[in-house]
Design a protein around this motif. Structure first.
Motif, PDB file in Angstrom:
ATOM      1  N   LYS A   1      49.057  21.537  53.492  1.00  0.00           N
ATOM      2  CA  LYS A   1      49.346  21.323  52.071  1.00  0.00           C
ATOM      3  C   LYS A   1      48.513  22.239  51.183  1.00  0.00           C
ATOM      4  CE  LYS A   1      52.026  17.800  52.856  1.00  0.00           C
ATOM      5  NZ  LYS A   1      53.414  18.029  53.023  1.00  0.00           N
ATOM      6  N   LYS A   2      47.288  22.546  51.625  1.00  0.00           N
ATOM      7  CA  LYS A   2      46.402  23.384  50.820  1.00  0.00           C
ATOM      8  C   LYS A   2      46.453  24.799  51.377  1.00  0.00           C
ATOM      9  CE  LYS A   2      43.600  19.567  49.322  1.00  0.00           C
ATOM     10  NZ  LYS A   2      42.310  18.967  49.215  1.00  0.00           N
ATOM     11  N   GLU A   3      45.325  25.331  51.740  1.00  0.00           N
ATOM     12  CA  GLU A   3      45.280  26.707  52.250  1.00  0.00           C
ATOM     13  C   GLU A   3      45.662  26.740  53.715  1.00  0.00           C
ATOM     14  OE1 GLU A   3      44.670  29.845  50.877  1.00  0.00           O
ATOM     15  OE2 GLU A   3      45.066  28.701  49.062  1.00  0.00           O
ATOM     16  N   PRO A   4      46.628  27.509  54.106  1.00  0.00           N
ATOM     17  CA  PRO A   4      47.592  28.162  53.229  1.00  0.00           C
ATOM     18  C   PRO A   4      48.704  27.198  52.830  1.00  0.00           C
ATOM     19  CG  PRO A   4      48.001  28.831  55.485  1.00  0.00           C
ATOM     20  CD  PRO A   4      46.820  27.898  55.505  1.00  0.00           C
ATOM     21  N   ALA A   5      48.948  27.145  51.562  1.00  0.00           N
ATOM     22  CA  ALA A   5      50.048  26.329  51.037  1.00  0.00           C
ATOM     23  C   ALA A   5      51.364  26.984  51.474  1.00  0.00           C
ATOM     24  CB  ALA A   5      49.960  26.256  49.524  1.00  0.00           C
ATOM     25  N   PRO A   6      52.468  26.254  51.412  1.00  0.00           N
ATOM     26  CA  PRO A   6      53.753  26.890  51.731  1.00  0.00           C
ATOM     27  C   PRO A   6      53.926  28.178  50.921  1.00  0.00           C
ATOM     28  CG  PRO A   6      54.041  24.535  51.559  1.00  0.00           C
ATOM     29  CD  PRO A   6      52.618  24.826  51.120  1.00  0.00           C
ATOM     30  N   ILE A   7      54.374  29.214  51.599  1.00  0.00           N
ATOM     31  CA  ILE A   7      54.452  30.559  51.027  1.00  0.00           C
ATOM     32  C   ILE A   7      55.820  30.760  50.388  1.00  0.00           C
ATOM     33  CG2 ILE A   7      54.206  33.023  51.531  1.00  0.00           C
ATOM     34  CD1 ILE A   7      52.908  31.946  54.277  1.00  0.00           C
ATOM     35  N   ALA A   8      55.814  31.186  49.153  1.00  0.00           N
ATOM     36  CA  ALA A   8      57.069  31.414  48.423  1.00  0.00           C
ATOM     37  C   ALA A   8      57.907  32.472  49.135  1.00  0.00           C
ATOM     38  CB  ALA A   8      56.787  31.845  47.000  1.00  0.00           C
ATOM     39  N   LEU A   9      59.195  32.216  49.236  1.00  0.00           N
ATOM     40  CA  LEU A   9      60.108  33.151  49.878  1.00  0.00           C
ATOM     41  C   LEU A   9      60.119  34.498  49.158  1.00  0.00           C
ATOM     42  CD1 LEU A   9      61.889  33.030  52.360  1.00  0.00           C
ATOM     43  CD2 LEU A   9      63.779  32.359  50.903  1.00  0.00           C
ATOM     44  N   GLU A  10      59.811  34.493  47.878  1.00  0.00           N
ATOM     45  CA  GLU A  10      59.769  35.742  47.107  1.00  0.00           C
ATOM     46  C   GLU A  10      58.729  36.715  47.656  1.00  0.00           C
ATOM     47  OE1 GLU A  10      59.576  32.652  45.419  1.00  0.00           O
ATOM     48  OE2 GLU A  10      61.723  32.693  45.019  1.00  0.00           O
ATOM     49  N   VAL A  11      57.647  36.189  48.226  1.00  0.00           N
ATOM     50  CA  VAL A  11      56.627  37.049  48.829  1.00  0.00           C
ATOM     51  C   VAL A  11      57.236  37.810  50.002  1.00  0.00           C
ATOM     52  CG1 VAL A  11      54.392  37.107  50.014  1.00  0.00           C
ATOM     53  CG2 VAL A  11      54.754  35.527  48.104  1.00  0.00           C
ATOM     54  N   PHE A  12      58.022  37.116  50.814  1.00  0.00           N
ATOM     55  CA  PHE A  12      58.670  37.750  51.961  1.00  0.00           C
ATOM     56  C   PHE A  12      59.698  38.784  51.487  1.00  0.00           C
ATOM     57  CE2 PHE A  12      56.903  33.896  53.609  1.00  0.00           C
ATOM     58  CZ  PHE A  12      56.485  34.229  54.886  1.00  0.00           C
ATOM     59  N   VAL A  13      60.438  38.439  50.451  1.00  0.00           N
ATOM     60  CA  VAL A  13      61.451  39.347  49.908  1.00  0.00           C
ATOM     61  C   VAL A  13      60.780  40.605  49.365  1.00  0.00           C
ATOM     62  CG1 VAL A  13      63.193  39.643  48.103  1.00  0.00           C
ATOM     63  CG2 VAL A  13      63.121  37.520  49.423  1.00  0.00           C
ATOM     64  N   SER A  14      59.689  40.442  48.630  1.00  0.00           N
ATOM     65  CA  SER A  14      59.020  41.595  48.017  1.00  0.00           C
ATOM     66  C   SER A  14      58.452  42.551  49.061  1.00  0.00           C
ATOM     67  CB  SER A  14      57.903  41.141  47.073  1.00  0.00           C
ATOM     68  OG  SER A  14      56.810  40.611  47.799  1.00  0.00           O
ATOM     69  N   ARG A  15      58.161  42.055  50.250  1.00  0.00           N
ATOM     70  CA  ARG A  15      57.615  42.888  51.313  1.00  0.00           C
ATOM     71  C   ARG A  15      58.700  43.347  52.299  1.00  0.00           C
ATOM     72  NH1 ARG A  15      52.296  42.826  50.632  1.00  0.00           N
ATOM     73  NH2 ARG A  15      51.575  43.421  52.703  1.00  0.00           N
ATOM     74  N   GLY A  16      59.954  42.967  52.031  1.00  0.00           N
ATOM     75  CA  GLY A  16      61.064  43.381  52.889  1.00  0.00           C
ATOM     76  C   GLY A  16      61.238  42.525  54.130  1.00  0.00           C
ATOM     77  N   TYR A  17      60.533  41.412  54.199  1.00  0.00           N
ATOM     78  CA  TYR A  17      60.582  40.548  55.384  1.00  0.00           C
ATOM     79  C   TYR A  17      61.774  39.607  55.388  1.00  0.00           C
ATOM     80  CZ  TYR A  17      55.697  42.000  56.065  1.00  0.00           C
ATOM     81  OH  TYR A  17      54.543  42.719  56.251  1.00  0.00           O
TER      82      TYR A  17
END
Length: 114
Positions: free
Chosen positions: A57-73
């Motif tokens: 729930k905390k570190e690492p919190a669920p990672i926004a899908l936008e982060v994956f999109v911005s990196r091409g993942y």
């Protein structure tokens, strides 16, 4: 599902944190997304798909899908889903629940790789 977020299993949270460079660590990765993509690739290579039990729930919190999109993942997530299901409709935006299915497949392979 966490809705547009990639979740990390609670029992793997410390490992994921340690692999990311920060003030306290010298990890080889810049983001949690980088770690998760490598972990998913390892999970696929080892044919190890493990469902997530308890979610961090905390570190690492669920990672926004936008982060994956911005990196091409996002392409990796989609290709894993096609390879797993042998069904190209899983990447269709009009297919109900397809994004949740893709995220679940990716999360489980990443969990297996970790």
């Amino acid at each position: 599902m966490a809705g547009n977020r990639i979740r990390v299993a609670k029992d793997k949270a410390d490992l994921v944190k340690d692999l990311v460079a920060s003030d306290q660590t010298t990890g080889p990765f810049q983001t949690y997304a980088d770690v998760m993509v490598l972990a998913a690739a390892l999970g696929v290579k080892r044919k190890k798909r493990v469902p997530l039990a308890t979610i961090a729930k905390k570190e690492p919190a669920p990672i926004a899908l936008e982060v994956f999109v911005s990196r091409g993942y996002d392409l990796v997530i989609k290709l894993l889903a096609i390879a797993e299901t042998q069904d190209t409709t899983i990447i269709s935006p009009s297919e109900p629940n397809s994004e949740e299915k893709r995220q679940q497949i990716f999360e489980e392979y990443a969990n297996g790789g970790l």
